[in-house]
Design a protein around this motif. Sequence first.
Motif, PDB file in Angstrom:
ATOM      1  N   ARG A 169      82.847  10.614   3.916  1.00 28.60           N
ATOM      2  CA  ARG A 169      83.642   9.400   3.763  1.00 28.60           C
ATOM      3  C   ARG A 169      83.048   8.499   2.683  1.00 28.60           C
ATOM      4  O   ARG A 169      81.837   8.372   2.570  1.00 28.60           O
ATOM      5  CB  ARG A 169      83.685   8.625   5.077  1.00 28.60           C
ATOM      6  CG  ARG A 169      84.417   9.320   6.214  1.00 28.60           C
ATOM      7  CD  ARG A 169      84.201   8.589   7.528  1.00 28.60           C
ATOM      8  NE  ARG A 169      82.791   8.656   7.926  1.00 28.60           N
ATOM      9  CZ  ARG A 169      82.234   7.880   8.854  1.00 28.60           C
ATOM     10  NH1 ARG A 169      82.966   6.955   9.464  1.00 28.60           N
ATOM     11  NH2 ARG A 169      80.954   8.031   9.155  1.00 28.60           N
ATOM     12  N   ILE A 170      83.919   7.860   1.933  1.00 26.38           N
ATOM     13  CA  ILE A 170      83.446   6.859   0.975  1.00 26.38           C
ATOM     14  C   ILE A 170      82.906   5.656   1.743  1.00 26.38           C
ATOM     15  O   ILE A 170      81.837   5.129   1.426  1.00 26.38           O
ATOM     16  CB  ILE A 170      84.575   6.411   0.035  1.00 26.38           C
ATOM     17  CG1 ILE A 170      85.240   7.603  -0.634  1.00 26.38           C
ATOM     18  CG2 ILE A 170      84.045   5.438  -1.023  1.00 26.38           C
ATOM     19  CD1 ILE A 170      86.545   7.262  -1.338  1.00 26.38           C
ATOM     20  N   THR A 171      83.641   5.223   2.740  1.00 26.66           N
ATOM     21  CA  THR A 171      83.262   4.078   3.565  1.00 26.66           C
ATOM     22  C   THR A 171      83.401   4.460   5.033  1.00 26.66           C
ATOM     23  O   THR A 171      84.034   5.470   5.366  1.00 26.66           O
ATOM     24  CB  THR A 171      84.164   2.857   3.288  1.00 26.66           C
ATOM     25  OG1 THR A 171      85.419   3.023   3.990  1.00 26.66           O
ATOM     26  CG2 THR A 171      84.448   2.673   1.801  1.00 26.66           C
ATOM     27  N   PRO A 172      82.854   3.657   5.945  1.00 20.55           N
ATOM     28  CA  PRO A 172      83.039   3.938   7.364  1.00 20.55           C
ATOM     29  C   PRO A 172      84.493   3.802   7.822  1.00 20.55           C
ATOM     30  O   PRO A 172      84.804   4.149   8.967  1.00 20.55           O
ATOM     31  CB  PRO A 172      82.161   2.885   8.055  1.00 20.55           C
ATOM     32  CG  PRO A 172      81.157   2.475   7.026  1.00 20.55           C
ATOM     33  CD  PRO A 172      81.899   2.547   5.719  1.00 20.55           C
ATOM     34  N   HIS A 173      85.384   3.332   6.955  1.00 21.61           N
ATOM     35  CA  HIS A 173      86.769   3.063   7.329  1.00 21.61           C
ATOM     36  C   HIS A 173      87.752   4.048   6.695  1.00 21.61           C
ATOM     37  O   HIS A 173      88.955   3.795   6.668  1.00 21.61           O
ATOM     38  CB  HIS A 173      87.138   1.628   6.939  1.00 21.61           C
ATOM     39  CG  HIS A 173      86.204   0.601   7.508  1.00 21.61           C
ATOM     40  ND1 HIS A 173      86.292   0.168   8.811  1.00 21.61           N
ATOM     41  CD2 HIS A 173      85.136  -0.037   6.953  1.00 21.61           C
ATOM     42  CE1 HIS A 173      85.323  -0.712   9.042  1.00 21.61           C
ATOM     43  NE2 HIS A 173      84.613  -0.857   7.933  1.00 21.61           N
ATOM     44  N   ASP A 174      87.242   5.174   6.204  1.00 19.09           N
ATOM     45  CA  ASP A 174      88.101   6.169   5.570  1.00 19.09           C
ATOM     46  C   ASP A 174      88.879   6.982   6.586  1.00 19.09           C
ATOM     47  O   ASP A 174      88.410   7.235   7.711  1.00 19.09           O
ATOM     48  CB  ASP A 174      87.264   7.139   4.731  1.00 19.09           C
ATOM     49  CG  ASP A 174      86.794   6.538   3.425  1.00 19.09           C
ATOM     50  OD1 ASP A 174      86.793   5.297   3.315  1.00 19.09           O
ATOM     51  OD2 ASP A 174      86.414   7.295   2.529  1.00 19.09           O
ATOM     52  N   LEU A 175      90.046   7.437   6.166  1.00 19.79           N
ATOM     53  CA  LEU A 175      90.829   8.387   6.945  1.00 19.79           C
ATOM     54  C   LEU A 175      90.102   9.727   6.978  1.00 19.79           C
ATOM     55  O   LEU A 175      89.463  10.125   6.006  1.00 19.79           O
ATOM     56  CB  LEU A 175      92.206   8.551   6.310  1.00 19.79           C
ATOM     57  CG  LEU A 175      93.245   9.406   7.044  1.00 19.79           C
ATOM     58  CD1 LEU A 175      93.596   8.811   8.396  1.00 19.79           C
ATOM     59  CD2 LEU A 175      94.495   9.542   6.181  1.00 19.79           C
TER      60      LEU A 175
END
Length: 366
Positions: A66-72
């Motif tokens: 994931r790029i961020t902890p909020h990625d799909l």
Amino acid sequence: MADLLAPLSLRDVTSPNRIAVSPMCQYSCAPDGLPTEWHRVHLGSRAVGGAGIVMTEATAVDPAGRITPHDLGIWSDDHATALEPITDFVRDQGALPAIQLAHAGHKASKKRPWEGNVPIRPDDGGWEVISPSPEAYPPFDGDRPAIRKADGDDIQDVIDAYRDAARRSLTAGFEIVEIHAAHGYLLHEFLSPVTNRRTDDYGGGFENRTRLLRDVVAAVREVWPDGKPLFVRISGTDWLDDRESWTVDQSARLAADLADLGVDLIDVSSGGIHPDQTVSGGPNFQVPLAERVREGADVAVGAVGGVTEAEQADALVRNGRADLVLVGREFLRDPYFGLRAVGALERDPEAVAEQWPVQYRRAARR
């Protein structure tokens, strides 16, 4: 009929037109990577708005990708189950649901853009990231998550993760899979000599640097049905002419290899590997890259970047510069760009109205 509005058939799947929603990260999941109502509305509204292909944002094949902890994400069967209502809705509007499978490599473990886009260290909720080479990615040399050169087991895990993600994508109801090998993420990191300084079978010359992507494509094709299209997004160039880097000539050579492995369309973007890149932006700024790939390989190409008008997109298809036009930011400005394109290009008012959802047709005629 305008060329942009003509159907596009790839294998057994047909898009009603040549307009695709380009993958655009939303960073709107909880840390479990499951889609939210935001994704249902964001993707569903573009299907209502006349796009022929509606593609998800970069969807992580592994939590560490994931790029961020909020990625799909799509690293578990629960993700496939959660995505299925979205693909059902997109399909019900007459569009093709598509998914972009991704691994962020050493650009993973970062905060969202509106939170500063800075790396998150493991002791602050981030995670160790892998890279083809152990050098830290600038400009965060002294403030990056733990970075590790991918070993043989890591590479095999990546290949397996893409294969499993493609299988889950089929379960979730997607009609098209796109492998993300652009923008400085893991597969692009292996392709480019800017970031790949390995001396083993996955580094050095062109054949070795492209090996991981070719292995991933072959693994995905093992589980992705013969009747469904497979796309690959590449960076056509690194925009780094002052050093050894990935070039459009290498992209054309790679595209021919990927076509032989069962890839149906090359989605030609560019850049993202290093902050020193010098990009000449503007309308259609990446189209010459797509043209070069189209000339060098027997494969369909998608053009993306700086496309804001229906007539502009139609000209790209009509003049043989691309087979598909992927639209990103203009679809953020106008979720109904596809319907607006029909209105701009189709002269028959009745034909225009037929393209609109029945619920909206009272507004189709002015």
